[in-house]
Each structure stands twice: as structure tokens, then as C-alpha cells.
Design a protein around this motif. Sequence first.
Motif, PDB file in Angstrom:
ATOM      1  N   VAL A 123      79.075   9.140 -21.136  1.00 58.62           N
ATOM      2  CA  VAL A 123      77.678   7.864 -21.364  1.00 58.62           C
ATOM      3  C   VAL A 123      77.368   7.790 -23.548  1.00 58.62           C
ATOM      4  N   GLU A 124      77.650   9.326 -23.708  1.00 55.75           N
ATOM      5  CA  GLU A 124      77.431   8.698 -25.601  1.00 55.75           C
ATOM      6  C   GLU A 124      78.231   7.728 -25.643  1.00 55.75           C
ATOM      7  N   THR A 125      79.309   7.656 -25.187  1.00 57.73           N
ATOM      8  CA  THR A 125      80.249   6.653 -26.015  1.00 57.73           C
ATOM      9  C   THR A 125      79.507   5.073 -25.990  1.00 57.73           C
ATOM     10  N   HIS A 126      79.534   5.025 -24.210  1.00 62.19           N
ATOM     11  CA  HIS A 126      78.940   3.633 -23.675  1.00 62.19           C
ATOM     12  C   HIS A 126      78.085   3.092 -24.583  1.00 62.19           C
ATOM     13  N   SER A 127      76.898   4.161 -24.996  1.00 61.76           N
ATOM     14  CA  SER A 127      75.663   3.793 -25.296  1.00 61.76           C
ATOM     15  C   SER A 127      76.041   3.599 -26.420  1.00 61.76           C
ATOM     16  N   ARG A 128      77.083   3.866 -26.842  1.00 63.41           N
ATOM     17  CA  ARG A 128      77.104   3.840 -29.569  1.00 63.41           C
ATOM     18  C   ARG A 128      78.331   2.265 -29.082  1.00 63.41           C
ATOM     19  N   ARG A 129      78.860   1.571 -27.831  1.00 64.37           N
ATOM     20  CA  ARG A 129      79.886   0.251 -28.122  1.00 64.37           C
ATOM     21  C   ARG A 129      78.791  -0.276 -27.348  1.00 64.37           C
ATOM     22  N   LEU A 130      77.553  -0.321 -26.176  1.00 66.87           N
ATOM     23  CA  LEU A 130      76.552  -0.794 -26.361  1.00 66.87           C
ATOM     24  C   LEU A 130      75.664  -1.295 -27.515  1.00 66.87           C
ATOM     25  N   ALA A 131      75.446  -0.401 -28.590  1.00 73.55           N
ATOM     26  CA  ALA A 131      74.664  -0.733 -29.983  1.00 73.55           C
ATOM     27  C   ALA A 131      75.704  -1.448 -30.758  1.00 73.55           C
ATOM     28  N   ALA A 132      76.593  -1.214 -30.731  1.00 76.34           N
ATOM     29  CA  ALA A 132      76.998  -2.201 -31.698  1.00 76.34           C
ATOM     30  C   ALA A 132      77.203  -3.569 -30.681  1.00 76.34           C
ATOM     31  N   VAL A 133      77.147  -3.318 -29.484  1.00 73.33           N
ATOM     32  CA  VAL A 133      77.518  -5.353 -29.095  1.00 73.33           C
ATOM     33  C   VAL A 133      75.801  -6.218 -29.853  1.00 73.33           C
ATOM     34  N   ARG A 134      74.975  -4.596 -29.559  1.00 74.00           N
ATOM     35  CA  ARG A 134      73.618  -5.778 -29.622  1.00 74.00           C
ATOM     36  C   ARG A 134      73.307  -6.128 -31.059  1.00 74.00           C
ATOM     37  N   ARG A 135      74.191  -5.770 -31.718  1.00 78.87           N
ATOM     38  CA  ARG A 135      73.980  -5.098 -33.604  1.00 78.87           C
ATOM     39  C   ARG A 135      74.440  -6.831 -33.875  1.00 78.87           C
ATOM     40  N   SER A 136      75.839  -7.016 -33.492  1.00 83.10           N
ATOM     41  CA  SER A 136      76.232  -8.434 -32.575  1.00 83.10           C
ATOM     42  C   SER A 136      75.842  -8.934 -32.919  1.00 83.10           C
ATOM     43  N   VAL A 137      75.556  -9.145 -31.880  1.00 82.55           N
ATOM     44  CA  VAL A 137      74.895 -10.278 -31.205  1.00 82.55           C
ATOM     45  C   VAL A 137      73.233 -10.808 -31.705  1.00 82.55           C
ATOM     46  N   ALA A 138      73.045  -9.921 -32.517  1.00 82.60           N
ATOM     47  CA  ALA A 138      71.265 -10.041 -33.014  1.00 82.60           C
ATOM     48  C   ALA A 138      72.277 -10.682 -34.607  1.00 82.60           C
ATOM     49  N   ALA A 139      72.885 -10.370 -35.114  1.00 84.26           N
ATOM     50  CA  ALA A 139      73.659 -10.869 -36.260  1.00 84.26           C
ATOM     51  C   ALA A 139      73.748 -12.230 -36.320  1.00 84.26           C
ATOM     52  N   ALA A 143      72.234 -15.542 -37.198  1.00 88.98           N
ATOM     53  CA  ALA A 143      72.985 -16.496 -38.602  1.00 88.98           C
ATOM     54  C   ALA A 143      72.713 -17.636 -37.848  1.00 88.98           C
ATOM     55  N   GLN A 144      72.275 -17.822 -36.463  1.00 88.09           N
ATOM     56  CA  GLN A 144      72.572 -19.463 -35.611  1.00 88.09           C
ATOM     57  C   GLN A 144      71.179 -19.606 -35.998  1.00 88.09           C
ATOM     58  N   ASN A 145      70.062 -19.200 -36.802  1.00 86.06           N
ATOM     59  CA  ASN A 145      68.657 -19.158 -36.869  1.00 86.06           C
ATOM     60  C   ASN A 145      68.846 -19.979 -37.801  1.00 86.06           C
ATOM     61  N   GLU A 146      69.022 -19.006 -38.884  1.00 83.62           N
ATOM     62  CA  GLU A 146      69.163 -19.305 -40.700  1.00 83.62           C
ATOM     63  C   GLU A 146      69.977 -20.571 -40.446  1.00 83.62           C
ATOM     64  N   GLN A 147      71.212 -21.156 -40.250  1.00 83.48           N
ATOM     65  CA  GLN A 147      72.426 -22.469 -39.665  1.00 83.48           C
ATOM     66  C   GLN A 147      70.961 -23.508 -39.434  1.00 83.48           C
ATOM     67  N   ARG A 148      69.887 -23.651 -38.336  1.00 84.66           N
ATOM     68  CA  ARG A 148      69.293 -23.937 -37.710  1.00 84.66           C
ATOM     69  C   ARG A 148      67.946 -24.604 -38.673  1.00 84.66           C
ATOM     70  N   LYS A 149      67.561 -23.789 -39.171  1.00 84.12           N
ATOM     71  CA  LYS A 149      66.846 -23.524 -40.471  1.00 84.12           C
ATOM     72  C   LYS A 149      67.039 -24.173 -41.264  1.00 84.12           C
ATOM     73  N   GLN A 150      68.255 -23.985 -42.081  1.00 84.88           N
ATOM     74  CA  GLN A 150      69.121 -24.537 -43.096  1.00 84.88           C
ATOM     75  C   GLN A 150      68.955 -26.083 -42.421  1.00 84.88           C
ATOM     76  N   ALA A 151      69.747 -26.370 -41.272  1.00 83.60           N
ATOM     77  CA  ALA A 151      69.953 -27.822 -41.068  1.00 83.60           C
ATOM     78  C   ALA A 151      68.405 -29.200 -41.139  1.00 83.60           C
ATOM     79  N   ARG A 152      66.984 -28.060 -40.558  1.00 82.69           N
ATOM     80  CA  ARG A 152      65.560 -28.410 -40.620  1.00 82.69           C
ATOM     81  C   ARG A 152      65.204 -29.027 -41.721  1.00 82.69           C
ATOM     82  N   LEU A 153      65.448 -28.375 -42.625  1.00 79.66           N
ATOM     83  CA  LEU A 153      65.134 -28.279 -44.265  1.00 79.66           C
ATOM     84  C   LEU A 153      65.785 -29.398 -44.608  1.00 79.66           C
ATOM     85  N   ALA A 154      66.819 -28.990 -44.535  1.00 83.47           N
ATOM     86  CA  ALA A 154      67.961 -30.724 -44.403  1.00 83.47           C
ATOM     87  C   ALA A 154      67.187 -31.401 -44.634  1.00 83.47           C
ATOM     88  N   ALA A 155      67.660 -32.117 -43.348  1.00 85.78           N
ATOM     89  CA  ALA A 155      66.849 -33.208 -42.299  1.00 85.78           C
ATOM     90  C   ALA A 155      65.281 -33.499 -43.024  1.00 85.78           C
TER      91      ALA A 155
END
Length: 170
Positions: A123-139, A143-155
Motif C-alpha cells: 500500500v505504501e509503495t502504491h501510494s508513493r507511485r500514485l503521488a509521483a503520477v499526480r505530481r507529474s500530471v500537475a507539472a 506547463a500546458q497552461n503556461e504555454q497557452r497563456k504565452q500564446a494568448r499574450l502573443a496573439a
Amino acid sequence: MEKRAAAQARLAAAQAAAAASAAAAKKKTDDGGHAISKDELQELLKEFAPGESFEPEVEEMLLEITDDFVDNVLEHAARLARHRGSEAVEPKDVLLHLERQWDMHIPGYGGEEVPKYTEKQSVETHSRRLAAVRRSVAAATAAQNEQRKQARLAADRATKGKGDMGAEDA
């Protein structure tokens, strides 16, 4: 002293295995080559479900399943023995296969402890893996939101620049 007791236990287990093998060989000639006899199967049924009986087809099927199980266990135990570099199958080979593949633990045969993952570790190993996946998805989402923001500013800058140039011409 402890080594002697362990050696005696191994010797007793080997003798029991030899006796069982001899008895099985004798029974195979008496009972059509099955790992257990029909009488033993009936005794098991009486022990666990008194008053019940098997139909002949069910009895045959159970005998075949038993034979397949014994063949499977012996085949894998022999592989484990060869992997250890031994020519003989030992009780620990059978126990390891039964514990790992069938989750069967035979009382009275402790022998060497096989490392096993506890549920808490899993369970602990699974929880650590899930946390790593969540951090990766959040990052990645950030990054996608920042790219969209930069694209809107440029537009926006591009449209303002065109709007200013159009106003000067007029």
C-alpha cells in the motif's frame, strides 16, 4: 546442536517424501494412475460434507484436476531445484512453489523464511507511485497552461499591433 536438529528435520522430510512417493507409485498401479484414489476422494468428501456424494463424472474430473495440480507442482519444484543447482527436489522447492504460485502455506514446514511483501508495504509503495503520477500530471498541466497563456499574450500583442497600424492609416 541447532544444525544437527535442522539436519534431522531435513532427513525426516526426505524420508517422508520417499515413503509418499513409494505409496503413490503403488497406488498408481492400483487406481488407474491417479494421484489419489477414488476411496480417498470419498473420504475427503465425507470429512467435509457428510451425507453428500459425487456423480461419477464429477469424481473423474476431480481426479484429473488433482493429477494436473500434482504434475504442475512437481514440474515447477523440479525447475526450482535445477535453478538451485541441485539434482534432487527438496521440500523447500515444493513449499516455495506452493507459497508463491498458489498462496498456500503448509503448517509445520517453516524451514527458511521466504521474504514476502506485507500489505502495508504494498500500500505504501502504491501510494508513493500514485503521488509521483499526480505530481507529474500537475507539472504537465501547469506547463500546458503556461504555454497557452504565452500564446494568448502573443496573439493579443499581435492583434493590438495590427489595430494600432490600422488606426494610423486612417
